[in-house]
Write a protein that holds these residues in place. Structure first.
Motif, short mmCIF file in Angstrom:
data_model
loop_
_atom_site.label_atom_id
_atom_site.label_comp_id
_atom_site.label_asym_id
_atom_site.label_seq_id
_atom_site.Cartn_x
_atom_site.Cartn_y
_atom_site.Cartn_z
N GLY A 58 -12.77 26.15 -12.74
CA GLY A 58 -13.31 24.97 -13.82
C GLY A 58 -12.24 24.80 -14.90
O GLY A 58 -11.08 24.82 -14.71
N GLN A 59 -13.01 24.91 -16.24
CA GLN A 59 -12.25 24.47 -17.20
C GLN A 59 -11.28 25.61 -17.56
O GLN A 59 -10.25 25.52 -18.13
CB GLN A 59 -13.03 24.17 -18.63
N PRO A 60 -11.78 26.92 -17.64
CA PRO A 60 -10.77 28.09 -17.98
C PRO A 60 -9.61 27.98 -16.91
O PRO A 60 -8.46 28.18 -17.44
CB PRO A 60 -11.57 29.34 -17.65
N TRP A 61 -9.66 27.59 -15.68
CA TRP A 61 -8.47 27.48 -14.61
C TRP A 61 -7.61 26.58 -15.29
O TRP A 61 -6.40 26.61 -15.36
CB TRP A 61 -8.81 27.39 -13.31
N LEU A 62 -8.30 25.18 -15.78
CA LEU A 62 -7.20 24.01 -16.17
C LEU A 62 -6.67 24.41 -17.44
O LEU A 62 -5.51 24.15 -17.61
CB LEU A 62 -8.44 22.70 -16.11
N PHE A 63 -7.54 24.99 -18.42
CA PHE A 63 -6.89 25.41 -19.78
C PHE A 63 -5.69 26.42 -19.35
O PHE A 63 -4.50 26.08 -20.23
CB PHE A 63 -7.93 26.00 -20.55
N PHE A 64 -5.71 27.31 -18.58
CA PHE A 64 -4.88 28.24 -18.18
C PHE A 64 -3.48 27.47 -17.67
O PHE A 64 -2.26 27.68 -18.07
CB PHE A 64 -4.96 29.32 -17.42
N LEU A 65 -3.72 26.54 -16.67
CA LEU A 65 -2.59 25.90 -16.34
C LEU A 65 -1.89 24.82 -16.87
O LEU A 65 -0.59 24.86 -17.23
CB LEU A 65 -2.99 25.02 -15.05
N VAL A 66 -2.67 24.55 -18.14
CA VAL A 66 -1.94 23.46 -19.06
C VAL A 66 -1.20 24.53 -19.98
O VAL A 66 0.04 24.11 -20.30
CB VAL A 66 -2.97 22.80 -19.89
N GLY A 67 -1.75 25.43 -20.42
CA GLY A 67 -1.19 26.23 -21.32
C GLY A 67 0.24 26.97 -20.85
O GLY A 67 1.04 27.03 -21.16
N ALA A 68 0.09 27.35 -19.46
CA ALA A 68 1.13 28.17 -18.79
C ALA A 68 2.17 27.15 -18.74
O ALA A 68 3.25 27.44 -18.69
CB ALA A 68 0.56 28.72 -17.75
N GLY A 69 1.55 25.94 -18.26
CA GLY A 69 2.86 24.95 -17.92
C GLY A 69 3.75 24.64 -19.16
O GLY A 69 4.90 24.57 -19.20
N ILE A 70 3.06 24.43 -20.31
CA ILE A 70 3.62 24.22 -21.66
C ILE A 70 4.58 25.20 -22.09
O ILE A 70 5.83 25.14 -22.57
CB ILE A 70 2.65 23.93 -22.76
N SER A 71 3.92 26.66 -21.94
CA SER A 71 4.91 27.76 -22.28
C SER A 71 6.26 28.03 -21.35
O SER A 71 7.22 27.96 -21.84
CB SER A 71 3.94 28.95 -21.90
N LEU A 72 5.86 27.88 -19.97
CA LEU A 72 7.21 27.80 -18.99
C LEU A 72 8.08 26.83 -19.25
O LEU A 72 9.39 26.87 -18.85
CB LEU A 72 6.59 27.98 -17.69
N LEU A 73 7.57 25.72 -19.13
CA LEU A 73 8.38 24.01 -19.31
C LEU A 73 8.67 23.50 -20.34
O LEU A 73 9.76 22.86 -20.48
CB LEU A 73 7.43 23.19 -18.34
N ILE A 74 7.98 23.96 -21.58
CA ILE A 74 8.50 23.37 -22.77
C ILE A 74 9.06 24.48 -23.70
O ILE A 74 10.32 24.29 -24.25
CB ILE A 74 7.45 22.56 -23.37
#
Length: 312
Positions: A58-74
């Motif tokens: 749910g939301q915890p998994w979505l938040f992690f994906l967004v945060g991890a994506g921004i950390s790794l890709l930006i």
């Protein structure tokens, strides 16, 4: 809700960054080994958070994906890019990369009845908050320089980027000259390169000032130059190579992008003037540290300002 074990472990980076920022101010040198343990911790916690969020769904998994994506890709590519193009040093890039791994999402800490951080971004990407806070804090540095110069009555085009330094203090000063023989320049002699040159020659700036004509003569170069090091601050006839600048750079290979012409121009200024303008540069680990501390307590400065202004 009490802080989770990963969030408590993340706080280990604070004393490490405090020590690194202190080293950055004093020497502009931070050993690479400093970042290896916290990088390893960050990688472990990154995986830990990912598995925990995946299990929750749910939301915890979505938040992690967004945060991890921004950390790794930006954030991590931005840190590497800033270093690659000379915006700041290798230690600054490593610190931001470590923080991006350690803080992909917002940590949560309770202090009494207050839950910190106070202000979150919509994405929940804490690494981006650290980066934004760092940029905003770093932007205050030119204003502080200008304020100091204004209070001293120094109103010049260089007041936002430099300060005057007596020649006798230059060997213990970090930064870059803001002048050459023709006036203001943003590409003046790097003072680390100056220290390398002086150590290579086995001389001091005072020696050069006492008899500049002798040291301009390449015939005065030592038969066996001393090791030039990395420039860190320690806790007669026709002259074809004035100051031995070409010989020095040919021997050491590279000195922070210094050219023979740039070295000669800097030495000419330093041996003839009592005071020179120096751009001290930003010990950028200090804004990174402050950006992290503000993030852990207040949160995101930019979002907070937009909320205050009623934009969000």
């Amino acid at each position: 809700m009490p802080a989770s074990v990963p969030d408590l472990l993340r706080l280990v980076v604070v004393p490490v960054l405090v020590w690194a920022a202190y080293r950055d101010v004093k020497t502009r040198r931070v050993p690479s080994v400093t970042w290896k343990p916290v990088f390893a911790l960050g990688a472990v916690l990154f995986v830990w958070d990912g598995l925990t969020a995946f299990a929750a769904g749910g939301q915890p998994w979505l938040f992690f994906l967004v945060g991890a994506g921004i950390s790794l890709l930006i954030v991590i590519p931005a840190a590497y890019g800033f270093w690659r193009f000379g915006a700041f040093g290798g230690a600054d890039a490593k610190a931001l990369i470590v923080l991006a791994l350690l803080f992909p999402t917002y940590p949560i800490y309770e202090v009494g009845a207050v839950q910190l951080p106070l202000v979150w971004t919509p994405t929940g990407a804490f690494a981006l908050t650290i980066l934004a806070n760092t940029v905003l804090v770093g932007a205050c540095y030119p204003l502080a320089l200008a304020a100091g110069n204004a209070l001293a009555g120094r109103f010049t085009p260089t007041m936002f980027v430099g300060r005057p330094v007596r020649w006798s203090e230059v060997e213990r000063t970090h930064g870059r000259l803001l002048e050459d023989g023709e006036g203001f320049t943003r590409s003046g002699l790097d003072l680390d390169a100056l220290r390398m040159y002086l150590r290579w020659r086995g001389a001091t700036l005072s020696d050069l000032r006492e008899d500049p004509s002798q040291y301009r003569d390449p015939g005065s170069l030592p038969a066996e130059p001393s090791p030039a090091g990395d420039g860190a601050v320690a806790d007669g006839g026709v002259v074809e190579d004035e100051w031995g600048a070409e010989a020095f750079l040919a021997d050491v290979g590279s000195a922070y992008g210094t050219t023979p012409a740039g070295l000669r121009a800097g030495l000419d200024v330093l041996t003839t003037r009592e005071t020179v303008w120096v751009s001290p540069g930003i010990p950028f680990l200090v804004p990174i540290l402050l950006g992290l501390l503000v993030g852990l307590t207040y949160g995101d400065l930019l979002i907070g300002a937009l909320l205050t202004a009623g934009v969000l």
